[in-house]
Design a protein around this motif. Structure first.
Motif, PDB file in Angstrom:
ATOM      1  N   GLY A  48       0.823  -1.217   0.000  1.00 55.80           N
ATOM      2  CA  GLY A  48       0.000   0.000   0.000  1.00 55.80           C
ATOM      3  C   GLY A  48       0.849   1.256   0.000  1.00 55.80           C
ATOM      4  O   GLY A  48       0.494   2.254  -0.634  1.00 55.80           O
ATOM      5  N   HIS A  49       1.977   1.224   0.714  1.00 60.03           N
ATOM      6  CA  HIS A  49       2.883   2.379   0.733  1.00 60.03           C
ATOM      7  C   HIS A  49       3.413   2.669  -0.679  1.00 60.03           C
ATOM      8  O   HIS A  49       3.510   3.824  -1.091  1.00 60.03           O
ATOM      9  CB  HIS A  49       4.057   2.122   1.679  1.00 60.03           C
ATOM     10  CG  HIS A  49       3.755   2.420   3.112  1.00 60.03           C
ATOM     11  ND1 HIS A  49       2.799   1.726   3.830  1.00 60.03           N
ATOM     12  CD2 HIS A  49       4.288   3.337   3.973  1.00 60.03           C
ATOM     13  CE1 HIS A  49       2.761   2.197   5.067  1.00 60.03           C
ATOM     14  NE2 HIS A  49       3.634   3.178   5.176  1.00 60.03           N
ATOM     15  N   SER A  50       3.758   1.609  -1.399  1.00 59.11           N
ATOM     16  CA  SER A  50       4.273   1.774  -2.761  1.00 59.11           C
ATOM     17  C   SER A  50       3.199   2.339  -3.684  1.00 59.11           C
ATOM     18  O   SER A  50       3.482   3.178  -4.547  1.00 59.11           O
ATOM     19  CB  SER A  50       4.770   0.431  -3.302  1.00 59.11           C
ATOM     20  OG  SER A  50       5.795  -0.088  -2.484  1.00 59.11           O
ATOM     21  N   MET A  51       1.968   1.884  -3.501  1.00 61.04           N
ATOM     22  CA  MET A  51       0.857   2.408  -4.291  1.00 61.04           C
ATOM     23  C   MET A  51       0.679   3.895  -4.039  1.00 61.04           C
ATOM     24  O   MET A  51       0.493   4.689  -4.980  1.00 61.04           O
ATOM     25  CB  MET A  51      -0.432   1.653  -3.967  1.00 61.04           C
ATOM     26  CG  MET A  51      -0.468   0.242  -4.505  1.00 61.04           C
ATOM     27  SD  MET A  51      -2.013  -0.632  -4.124  1.00 61.04           S
ATOM     28  CE  MET A  51      -3.171   0.320  -5.094  1.00 61.04           C
ATOM     29  N   THR A  52       0.751   4.296  -2.779  1.00 58.70           N
ATOM     30  CA  THR A  52       0.595   5.708  -2.426  1.00 58.70           C
ATOM     31  C   THR A  52       1.687   6.556  -3.061  1.00 58.70           C
ATOM     32  O   THR A  52       1.417   7.602  -3.666  1.00 58.70           O
ATOM     33  CB  THR A  52       0.646   5.880  -0.897  1.00 58.70           C
ATOM     34  OG1 THR A  52      -0.461   5.199  -0.313  1.00 58.70           O
ATOM     35  CG2 THR A  52       0.599   7.351  -0.510  1.00 58.70           C
ATOM     36  N   VAL A  53       2.934   6.108  -2.934  1.00 55.33           N
ATOM     37  CA  VAL A  53       4.072   6.860  -3.476  1.00 55.33           C
ATOM     38  C   VAL A  53       3.923   7.061  -4.977  1.00 55.33           C
ATOM     39  O   VAL A  53       4.053   8.180  -5.489  1.00 55.33           O
ATOM     40  CB  VAL A  53       5.401   6.137  -3.162  1.00 55.33           C
ATOM     41  CG1 VAL A  53       6.542   6.725  -3.992  1.00 55.33           C
ATOM     42  CG2 VAL A  53       5.731   6.243  -1.684  1.00 55.33           C
ATOM     43  N   PHE A  54       3.628   5.989  -5.709  1.00 52.95           N
ATOM     44  CA  PHE A  54       3.578   6.114  -7.166  1.00 52.95           C
ATOM     45  C   PHE A  54       2.285   6.759  -7.665  1.00 52.95           C
ATOM     46  O   PHE A  54       2.272   7.365  -8.737  1.00 52.95           O
ATOM     47  CB  PHE A  54       3.811   4.754  -7.831  1.00 52.95           C
ATOM     48  CG  PHE A  54       5.251   4.552  -8.197  1.00 52.95           C
ATOM     49  CD1 PHE A  54       5.729   4.937  -9.437  1.00 52.95           C
ATOM     50  CD2 PHE A  54       6.135   4.026  -7.280  1.00 52.95           C
ATOM     51  CE1 PHE A  54       7.058   4.783  -9.774  1.00 52.95           C
ATOM     52  CE2 PHE A  54       7.474   3.862  -7.589  1.00 52.95           C
ATOM     53  CZ  PHE A  54       7.947   4.247  -8.845  1.00 52.95           C
ATOM     54  N   THR A  55       1.214   6.647  -6.912  1.00 52.92           N
ATOM     55  CA  THR A  55       0.004   7.384  -7.280  1.00 52.92           C
ATOM     56  C   THR A  55       0.274   8.879  -7.244  1.00 52.92           C
ATOM     57  O   THR A  55      -0.048   9.616  -8.192  1.00 52.92           O
ATOM     58  CB  THR A  55      -1.153   7.049  -6.305  1.00 52.92           C
ATOM     59  OG1 THR A  55      -1.476   5.668  -6.409  1.00 52.92           O
ATOM     60  CG2 THR A  55      -2.397   7.871  -6.649  1.00 52.92           C
TER      61      THR A  55
END
Length: 277
Positions: free
Chosen positions: A142-149
């Motif tokens: 989820g952290h990676s999704m947030t960063v790249f979003t």
């Protein structure tokens, strides 16, 4: 600034969504060839890589612990609050993209239900920085999704006009994103493929957010100065929450969004008071 961002979003086509879809398909094919659609095999095929990356990255625990906070939407979005004043178009896209990202994240975590490294692996075999996460929600990160979003929204918002500048800008943003998301491996919270798939889905979420915002204009209210009191209240609460975070865990990274929030609240009050006068 807002005008140039609107122009960049208007020019955006569906072409940039093709590479991440291809990469996502490639990962699926790789997992299929390795017979890794089962949870046990999915973990096993990347166990050694996880342990290797974790051992190397965790040599800088405080750097990893600070940088991984960018995956906290509250922290990262607080850094961007100033854009509500000067470039509300960014926040229109951010809101839409964040909603898409939350839906993708919630559904995919429930479908895959992959246990975190701390659930499966011996705690003495790798380094855990910060809290020990032990849920069955490792895939995707989820952290990676947030960063790249968020980075995808910024990537296309500030895309320069010249070709070589576009290449340099794109590579720079992607490299920053990869550095940030692989801290999730460094702190022992995710496997490498969790991070890669989360990043790809985050990128796609960012693009979809831009397209949705551009077509339906769902969040035009964000730039309306009449609702500044709402934002002032929201950001004041955010300041209190950040101070609470600092008191519990005094990380350097928290001071940057805290400073931005103070500046944003001050400027919003000035703009709103002048408008009323």
């Amino acid at each position: 600034m807002n005008k140039s961002i609107m122009e960049n979003y208007t020019k955006l086509s569906l072409v940039p969504i093709l590479p991440p879809l291809f990469l996502l398909l490639s990962i699926v094919v790789y997992l299929y060839t390795k017979d890794a659609f089962s949870i046990e095999n999915y973990i096993e095929i990347q166990r050694e890589l996880f342990l290797f990356l974790n051992s190397k990255l965790s040599q800088f625990p405080m750097i990893q612990h600070n940088l991984t906070q960018f995956g906290d939407a509250f922290v990262f979005l607080s850094l961007l609050t100033i854009f509500i004043i000067y470039a509300p178009k960014i926040w229109e896209a951010l809101v839409c993209a964040s909603l898409v990202s939350v839906v993708f994240c919630s559904i995919s975590k429930k479908i895959f239900s992959v246990p975190r490294p701390a659930v499966i692996l011996d705690h003495n075999s790798f380094v855990i920085v910060g809290n020990t996460l032990s849920g069955h929600n490792s895939l995707p990160s989820g952290h990676s999704m947030t960063v790249f979003t968020i980075l995808t929204i910024l990537l296309f918002a500030f895309m320069p006009p010249k070709k070589y500048e576009k290449i340099i800008w794109t590579i720079s943003v992607l490299m920053i994103g990869l550095v940030l998301v692989f801290t999730r491996v460094g702190v022992g919270a995710h496997y490498p493929l969790d991070v890669m798939m989360g990043s790809i889905i985050g990128y796609i979420s960012g693009l979809l957010g831009i397209f949705i915002c551009r077509k339906y204009s769902l969040c035009k209210w964000i730039g309306n100065k009449k609702i500044y009191p709402f934002f002032i209240l929201l950001f004041t609460v955010s300041i209190v929450l950040l101070i609470n975070k600092i008191l519990k865990e005094n990380l350097v990274i928290y001071y940057f969004p805290l400073g931005i929030l103070f500046v944003t609240v001050y400027l919003m009050i000035r703009v709103y008071v002048r408008k009323r006068v």
